[in-house]
Motif scaffolding. Sequence first.
Motif, short mmCIF file in Angstrom:
data_model
loop_
_atom_site.label_atom_id
_atom_site.label_comp_id
_atom_site.label_asym_id
_atom_site.label_seq_id
_atom_site.Cartn_x
_atom_site.Cartn_y
_atom_site.Cartn_z
N CYS A 125 0.81 6.59 -6.88
CA CYS A 125 -0.17 7.80 -6.92
C CYS A 125 0.35 9.18 -6.97
O CYS A 125 0.02 10.06 -7.67
CB CYS A 125 -1.01 7.71 -5.70
SG CYS A 125 -2.15 6.34 -5.62
N LEU A 141 -3.29 8.73 -9.65
CA LEU A 141 -3.80 7.93 -8.68
C LEU A 141 -4.73 6.86 -9.49
O LEU A 141 -4.41 5.58 -9.16
CB LEU A 141 -4.89 8.86 -7.95
CG LEU A 141 -5.50 8.35 -6.70
CD1 LEU A 141 -5.89 9.45 -5.78
CD2 LEU A 141 -6.69 7.52 -6.94
N ILE A 142 -5.50 7.04 -10.48
CA ILE A 142 -6.38 6.17 -11.24
C ILE A 142 -5.25 5.25 -11.98
O ILE A 142 -5.69 4.17 -11.69
CB ILE A 142 -7.20 7.13 -12.21
CG1 ILE A 142 -8.04 7.85 -11.38
CG2 ILE A 142 -8.03 6.00 -13.07
CD1 ILE A 142 -8.92 7.56 -10.58
N ASP A 143 -4.29 5.75 -12.40
CA ASP A 143 -3.15 4.89 -13.20
C ASP A 143 -2.49 3.80 -12.17
O ASP A 143 -2.46 2.73 -12.42
CB ASP A 143 -2.32 5.59 -14.08
CG ASP A 143 -2.94 6.39 -15.13
OD1 ASP A 143 -3.86 6.27 -15.36
OD2 ASP A 143 -2.15 7.49 -15.72
N PHE A 203 -3.68 2.40 -9.69
CA PHE A 203 -4.55 0.98 -9.47
C PHE A 203 -4.65 0.29 -10.54
O PHE A 203 -5.19 -0.99 -10.41
CB PHE A 203 -5.93 1.63 -8.89
CG PHE A 203 -5.58 2.02 -7.34
CD1 PHE A 203 -5.68 1.17 -6.39
CD2 PHE A 203 -5.47 3.08 -6.95
CE1 PHE A 203 -5.57 1.45 -4.89
CE2 PHE A 203 -5.20 3.62 -5.84
CZ PHE A 203 -5.29 2.88 -4.68
N ASP A 255 -5.16 11.94 -12.07
CA ASP A 255 -4.79 10.96 -13.12
C ASP A 255 -3.70 9.95 -12.62
O ASP A 255 -3.90 8.72 -12.84
CB ASP A 255 -4.39 11.75 -14.27
CG ASP A 255 -3.01 12.81 -14.03
OD1 ASP A 255 -2.72 12.92 -12.89
OD2 ASP A 255 -2.60 13.49 -14.98
N SER A 264 0.73 -1.12 -0.05
CA SER A 264 0.06 -0.02 0.08
C SER A 264 1.01 1.20 -0.12
O SER A 264 0.37 2.33 -0.48
CB SER A 264 -0.95 0.08 1.26
OG SER A 264 -0.23 0.16 2.46
N ARG A 274 1.95 1.60 -3.57
CA ARG A 274 0.81 2.02 -4.36
C ARG A 274 0.64 3.66 -4.32
O ARG A 274 0.38 4.39 -5.12
CB ARG A 274 -0.45 1.61 -3.83
CG ARG A 274 -1.55 1.60 -4.78
CD ARG A 274 -1.85 0.73 -5.79
NE ARG A 274 -2.04 -0.54 -5.75
CZ ARG A 274 -1.80 -1.49 -6.51
NH1 ARG A 274 -1.47 -1.16 -7.80
NH2 ARG A 274 -1.61 -2.88 -6.08
N GLU A 275 0.77 4.09 -3.24
CA GLU A 275 0.60 5.59 -2.80
C GLU A 275 1.77 6.29 -3.59
O GLU A 275 1.48 7.34 -4.16
CB GLU A 275 0.81 5.57 -1.30
CG GLU A 275 0.14 7.19 -0.99
CD GLU A 275 0.10 7.34 0.69
OE1 GLU A 275 0.05 6.48 1.17
OE2 GLU A 275 0.01 8.74 1.02
#
Lengths: 260, 383
Positions: free
Chosen positions: A74, A191-193, A195, A189, A67, A70-71
């Motif tokens: 983002c 952030l969406i990518d 994930f 944008d 996580s 992932r951040e």
Amino acid sequence: MNIIVCIKQVPNVTQVKWDADGSLIRTGLPTIINPVDKNAIEAALQLKEQHGGKVTVLSMGPSQVESALREALCMGVDDVIQLTDRKFAGADTWATSYTIGCAIQKIGDYDLVITGVEAMDGNTAQVGPQVAEYLGLPLLSYALSIAVADGKVTIDQKLGDVARVIEAKLPALVTVEKEINEYRVTPIDKLIDAFERTIPVWGVDDISPDVVHLGLKGSPTKLRKVYSPKLEKGKVEMLEGTPDEVARQLVDKLNAKFLI
Amino acid sequence: MDFTISPVNKMIIKAAKDFSERKIPAIEAYMKANNDYPPDLMEIYAKNRMLGFNVPREYGGIGTSNFNMILYIEEMGKTASTCFLPFMMNNSVAETICHWGSEEVKKKFVPPLCDGTAWATMAFTEPDTGSDPKMLTTTARPDGDDFIINGTKRFISMANKPGYGVFICKDLSLAGQKNNTTAFIIDKSSPGISCSKHYELTGLEGADTCDITFTDVRVPKGNILGNQGEGFNILLRWIAGERIQQAAGMVGVGQRAFDEAKKYSLQRVVNGMPMGYMQGFYWMLGEMKVKLEACRLMVYQAVCKQDAGKAFEVDSAEVKVFTTPMIQEVTRMAVQFLGSYGYSKEYIVEKLFRLAMHQGVVASSLEINKTIVGMTALMSRSK
Ligand SMILES: Cc1cc2nc3c(=O)[nH]c(=O)nc-3n(C[C@H](O)[C@H](O)[C@@H](O)COP(=O)(O)OP(=O)(O)OC[C@H]3O[C@@H](n4cnc5c(N)ncnc54)[C@H](O)[C@@H]3O)c2cc1C
Ligand SMILES: Cc1cc2nc3c(=O)[nH]c(=O)nc-3n(C[C@H](O)[C@H](O)[C@H](O)COP(=O)(O)OP(=O)(O)OC[C@H]3O[C@@H](n4cnc5c(N)ncnc54)[C@H](O)[C@@H]3O)c2cc1C
């Protein structure tokens, strides 16, 4: 310019709890990216915006460090690598630095490594310098700014009340202070990518280390005990009288304690 | 319907909270000192890639759901700052142009609304009406390849800011036809346009709402959005989305009011114990919480329908009818919790209360929405 940033996932509390063996109780604690490591990511992104290249973020830890990575995605970094293996567990700063160093060697193509100065749970401020030593890189610590030009990196180094300017040839390792920048708000944008991505996990076999240097077994530091020091409750005494009298009483009391 | 908050949604909320905590205070400070939005507000939004949520990437947008956008708005609502208004406007107008516009129109007008160079506007209301298209008096008269616009639009948000607006006008070339309104995309710095001073409003501090007057303003035919005669439909579709976004902001406002009331009720000692432990107050807290939860679910349900591409206009009207009095009541209760402090400008609850009042009159009135819901129910064949 290719930059590798090392980030640590830490529990989001000031008063952490330990079990009877002195190990940190992590279950149930919300985790965050070690705050100054976000400044490290920001510094890398800004350098990339100026010089091009790519930013790769690395983190060693249990499976939930996903996580944190992932951040990082983002925030807009190009790649992330998760170092997770049971054999890495229980590492002290030396074994941590060794493992991270092996992973960086595996990545190979880099000009700069950036870490935070220190982690808010372990607070040793050793990982950055030890990674530099292992990789044979010049170390530029406590950076308040980073500039890169002509194959060299220059920083303003925070040294208590003074700062000094130091420079080194690339490749090099820089540890950053939180004052270096204000890290960005997550762009939606990216952030969406983020994930849509799968996060690669590297274990022992991916970084070909000497396994005797890994994890608890490879750690020269043996943790005997971790505890919270008992806080003594302060006693308050109100002095009475005119300002002159109170001042005199105060001076007497401080004298008696040899404080003045 | 399943409203599980996914990891993406959670990260959106986290980003929105971070934006609200770290960026909005400076925006608010500017607005307080200048009674207007900061001139670089759209650049700030663009830099954080908050514009064009539901606009494809090829037009400069983000290409994500309306659900993610309303989650962002809900967080912004908690700050009680008016700055969510232009945020919603650029997002919703960009989406509207994408929905109705030709390829040429989309390529020309959508990217500036996403990259922060243009402030969007959507204008229908006039001195004589904010609800009835038959009453419109702003006219568009054809003249060669252009239309000439004359008239005044009232209470228009961001009318005096640079960029493009969608203006719903009475199209004189459609005189005598039933649907005689056409939507024009107009550069707000065109010659012949002037604006009044800002209205002094009950809440929405710093809002730039004003009158905008057109005197022989020339607009190319190519700036027509959709087809001639579709103006009112374009407005209705836009406003259905805007109502949901507004309600999401108000759920944030209500949540903040609840949080403030709860905090105060644990601190303030009455009769030797924190006042929250008195049944009268914890019952009130319970009521506030339930009202909020119901509002939130209704907003989420409507936006999920919108994202699924289903008809959502009536749902959106239902959202306005239900949430407006609920959130107004929740913020009023928060004022009661804080007693005289609640009525003073020292505490945020009075601001939340005044802000909640706008929902009944802005982005279509409460009554119009009751009409939509009631008439739809009456005319519907299903029981
Ligand atoms: C309360 C506590 C006390 C500890 N005391 C000691 C001790 O005295 N001696 C000892 O050897 N170990 C100690 N450890 C273990 C040590 O924290 C971790 O083993 C080590 O991984 C990181 O050290 P640090 O947290 O001090 O990081 P620091 O050296 O303070 O971190 C500096 C920077 O290094 C990078 N970094 C650190 N860890 C990682 C990681 N896992 N992945 C990627 N980047 C990273 C980050 O950029 C970070 O900002 C302690 C741990 C805790 C929780
Ligand atoms: C801060 C602010 C910002 C605004 N921004 C914009 C903007 O950007 N663009 C824009 O176009 N407008 C904007 N408006 C205007 C707003 O949308 C209108 O004021 C609103 O639609 C109501 O219109 P009205 O005041 O003209 O009321 P009217 O339409 O004159 O209605 C008067 C009253 O009659 C009721 N009523 C009217 N018709 C019916 C009906 N059929 N059934 C039942 N009741 C009815 C109404 O509810 C209202 O109570 C803004 C207003 C404010 C205060």
